[in-house]
Write a protein that holds these residues in place. Structure first.
Motif, PDB file in Angstrom:
ATOM      1  N   GLY A  33       0.839  -1.065  -0.268  1.00 55.53           N
ATOM      2  CA  GLY A  33      -0.245   0.325   0.130  1.00 55.53           C
ATOM      3  C   GLY A  33       0.956   1.787   0.191  1.00 55.53           C
ATOM      4  N   MET A  34       2.481   1.231  -0.588  1.00 60.50           N
ATOM      5  CA  MET A  34       3.030   2.574  -0.136  1.00 60.50           C
ATOM      6  C   MET A  34       3.127   3.115  -1.720  1.00 60.50           C
ATOM      7  SD  MET A  34       5.876   1.340   2.455  1.00 60.50           S
ATOM      8  CE  MET A  34       6.472  -0.132   1.631  1.00 60.50           C
ATOM      9  N   ALA A  35       2.316   4.161  -1.997  1.00 58.65           N
ATOM     10  CA  ALA A  35       2.455   4.516  -3.503  1.00 58.65           C
ATOM     11  C   ALA A  35       3.466   4.657  -3.926  1.00 58.65           C
ATOM     12  CB  ALA A  35       1.045   4.899  -4.086  1.00 58.65           C
ATOM     13  N   HIS A  36       3.902   5.165  -5.349  1.00 58.50           N
ATOM     14  CA  HIS A  36       4.763   5.506  -6.046  1.00 58.50           C
ATOM     15  C   HIS A  36       4.587   6.838  -6.406  1.00 58.50           C
ATOM     16  CE1 HIS A  36       6.375   1.352  -5.903  1.00 58.50           C
ATOM     17  NE2 HIS A  36       7.625   1.488  -5.591  1.00 58.50           N
ATOM     18  N   PRO A  37       5.471   7.966  -7.156  1.00 59.11           N
ATOM     19  CA  PRO A  37       5.617   8.464  -7.539  1.00 59.11           C
ATOM     20  C   PRO A  37       4.160   8.558  -8.590  1.00 59.11           C
ATOM     21  CG  PRO A  37       7.411   8.821  -6.626  1.00 59.11           C
ATOM     22  CD  PRO A  37       6.767   7.217  -6.624  1.00 59.11           C
ATOM     23  N   GLU A  38       4.231   7.345  -9.546  1.00 60.00           N
ATOM     24  CA  GLU A  38       3.679   7.226 -10.159  1.00 60.00           C
ATOM     25  C   GLU A  38       2.011   7.149 -10.320  1.00 60.00           C
ATOM     26  OE1 GLU A  38       5.891   6.129 -10.089  1.00 60.00           O
ATOM     27  OE2 GLU A  38       6.379   3.632 -10.234  1.00 60.00           O
TER      28      GLU A  38
ATOM     29  N   LEU B  68      15.319   5.392  -2.791  1.00 57.70           N
ATOM     30  CA  LEU B  68      15.889   6.307  -3.874  1.00 57.70           C
ATOM     31  C   LEU B  68      15.508   6.494  -5.234  1.00 57.70           C
ATOM     32  CD1 LEU B  68      18.558   7.830  -3.561  1.00 57.70           C
ATOM     33  CD2 LEU B  68      19.737   6.090  -4.353  1.00 57.70           C
ATOM     34  N   ALA B  69      14.439   5.357  -5.616  1.00 58.53           N
ATOM     35  CA  ALA B  69      14.241   5.787  -7.168  1.00 58.53           C
ATOM     36  C   ALA B  69      13.204   6.315  -7.554  1.00 58.53           C
ATOM     37  CB  ALA B  69      14.120   4.274  -7.688  1.00 58.53           C
ATOM     38  N   SER B  70      12.715   6.511  -5.537  1.00 58.30           N
ATOM     39  CA  SER B  70      10.611   6.979  -6.248  1.00 58.30           C
ATOM     40  C   SER B  70      11.359   8.739  -5.438  1.00 58.30           C
ATOM     41  CB  SER B  70      10.393   7.160  -4.719  1.00 58.30           C
ATOM     42  OG  SER B  70       9.260   5.763  -4.928  1.00 58.30           O
ATOM     43  N   GLU B  71      11.825   8.927  -4.794  1.00 59.10           N
ATOM     44  CA  GLU B  71      12.580  10.249  -4.480  1.00 59.10           C
ATOM     45  C   GLU B  71      13.556  10.595  -5.416  1.00 59.10           C
ATOM     46  OE1 GLU B  71      11.795  11.916  -1.946  1.00 59.10           O
ATOM     47  OE2 GLU B  71      10.908  10.231  -0.354  1.00 59.10           O
ATOM     48  N   GLU B  72      14.051  10.444  -6.909  1.00 55.17           N
ATOM     49  CA  GLU B  72      13.418  10.850  -7.935  1.00 55.17           C
ATOM     50  C   GLU B  72      13.493  11.072  -9.019  1.00 55.17           C
ATOM     51  OE1 GLU B  72      19.128   8.695  -8.030  1.00 55.17           O
ATOM     52  OE2 GLU B  72      17.394   7.509  -9.117  1.00 55.17           O
ATOM     53  N   ARG B  73      11.575  10.276  -8.490  1.00 54.67           N
ATOM     54  CA  ARG B  73      11.333  10.329  -9.873  1.00 54.67           C
ATOM     55  C   ARG B  73      10.535  11.872  -9.366  1.00 54.67           C
ATOM     56  NH1 ARG B  73      10.956   4.451 -10.077  1.00 54.67           N
ATOM     57  NH2 ARG B  73       9.476   4.631  -8.868  1.00 54.67           N
ATOM     58  N   GLY B  74      10.498  11.896  -8.106  1.00 53.87           N
ATOM     59  CA  GLY B  74       9.918  13.180  -7.642  1.00 53.87           C
ATOM     60  C   GLY B  74       8.726  13.379  -6.676  1.00 53.87           C
ATOM     61  N   GLN B  75       9.057  11.836  -5.448  1.00 51.28           N
ATOM     62  CA  GLN B  75       8.197  11.770  -4.888  1.00 51.28           C
ATOM     63  C   GLN B  75       7.268  12.248  -3.477  1.00 51.28           C
ATOM     64  OE1 GLN B  75       5.840   9.646  -4.105  1.00 51.28           O
ATOM     65  NE2 GLN B  75       6.686   8.149  -3.195  1.00 51.28           N
ATOM     66  N   ALA B  76       7.537  13.949  -3.247  1.00 49.05           N
ATOM     67  CA  ALA B  76       7.315  15.097  -2.686  1.00 49.05           C
ATOM     68  C   ALA B  76       6.774  15.705  -3.761  1.00 49.05           C
ATOM     69  CB  ALA B  76       8.876  16.140  -1.711  1.00 49.05           C
ATOM     70  N   HIS B  77       7.177  16.383  -4.607  1.00 46.45           N
ATOM     71  CA  HIS B  77       6.409  16.914  -5.911  1.00 46.45           C
ATOM     72  C   HIS B  77       4.569  16.056  -6.101  1.00 46.45           C
ATOM     73  CE1 HIS B  77       5.157  18.609  -9.237  1.00 46.45           C
ATOM     74  NE2 HIS B  77       5.047  19.948  -8.836  1.00 46.45           N
TER      75      HIS B  77
END
Length: 268
Positions: free
Chosen positions: A70-75, A107-116
């Motif tokens: 249940g932990m979503a990625h940026p997508e 790290l991959a999620s952070e690189e793809r802009g998780q916070a944004h």
């Protein structure tokens, strides 16, 4: 906390399939890939066409790997953002179901802009010109939960939790010992009763028995509470007029602006 994390608790798709008809799950973020940790699409609920969104955990090890617990990625949040805007475009009320330990922290999620991606969802919800009802059905963890949590009415199951960080993470930060998670959980006031008292959720939905022991009555109670919330919003605001929608948005803004205000009593 332990009750909220029970694997047998009903998940978002259980609520959708039991409460809604003609659900059409929509996939993909139109940019990178599908994220199975967050599901959504249009459906019929209580005589209305609605857009439903929610975090989706698995019921066994294989499903949890597929759903990334249940932990979503940026997508996943890009997909949610897309469906939020579709709800506004077609005038569908938005129903969200919150059940996540938090957004994927890799790290991959952070690189793809998780916070944004999370911030874009929050921004969209603050100005979405349709009624929004959010329900915390299990774990409501950090920004991953808040991305679906800005709503005109926020409901919460009796045995759910809603927190800025997991008790384990808070214990590691505050006590330098994750084993102190129970103490951190108590100090953080993450229960439905605490959050209702602080005005962070609007209504607590009782569980006749813990939801993992007897899911159907809980699902029915949630459906009844969501329907009542939509009825209240439609009665309070003339949503067929721009002025009524403006009033809805003003009330939503004031609701969240009031959170966190604090004033200590001082002696004369």
């Amino acid at each position: 906390m332990q009750l909220a994390r029970q694997r047998e608790r009903p998940h978002t798709l259980d609520y959708i399939h039991e409460l809604c008809t003609e659900f059409v799950e929509l996939h993909g973020d139109r940019g990178f890939r599908e994220d199975a940790a967050l599901v959504g699409g249009p459906a019929h609920f209580a005589g209305r066409t609605v857009m439903v969104l929610g975090h989706q955990k698995g019921t066994n090890a294989k499903e949890n790997v597929q759903r990334h617990f249940g932990m979503a990625h940026p997508e996943g949040y890009h997909k949610a953002h897309r469906l939020m805007l579709q709800a506004e475009k077609f005038g569908f009320p938005l129903l969200t179901f919150i059940d996540t330990p938090g957004a994927d922290p890799g790290l991959a999620s952070e690189e793809r802009g998780q916070a944004h991606a999370i911030a874009a969802c929050i921004q969209a919800l603050t100005g979405l010109r349709v009624p929004i009802v959010a329900t915390v059905i299990g774990e409501g963890g950090s920004g991953g939960a808040l991305a679906l949590g800005v709503a005109d009415e926020v409901l919460m199951l009796e045995n759910a939790i809603y927190t800025v960080a997991s008790p384990e993470a808070a214990a590691s930060i505050l006590f330098r010992d994750s084993a102190q998670a129970p103490a951190a959980a108590a100090a953080m006031r993450i229960t439905a009763a605490d959050l209702a008292r602080f005005g962070l959720v609007d209504r607590v939905i009782p569980e006749r028995a813990p939801a993992h022991e007897d899911p159907l009555p809980t699902i029915v109670a949630v459906g009844r509470a969501i329907r009542a919330a939509l009825d209240r919003l439609e009665a309070a605001y003339d949503l067929a007029t721009p002025a009524g929608v403006d009033a809805l948005l003003a009330a939503r803004y004031e609701k969240f602006s009031a959170m966190g205000r604090w004033r200590e009593a001082t002696a004369d």
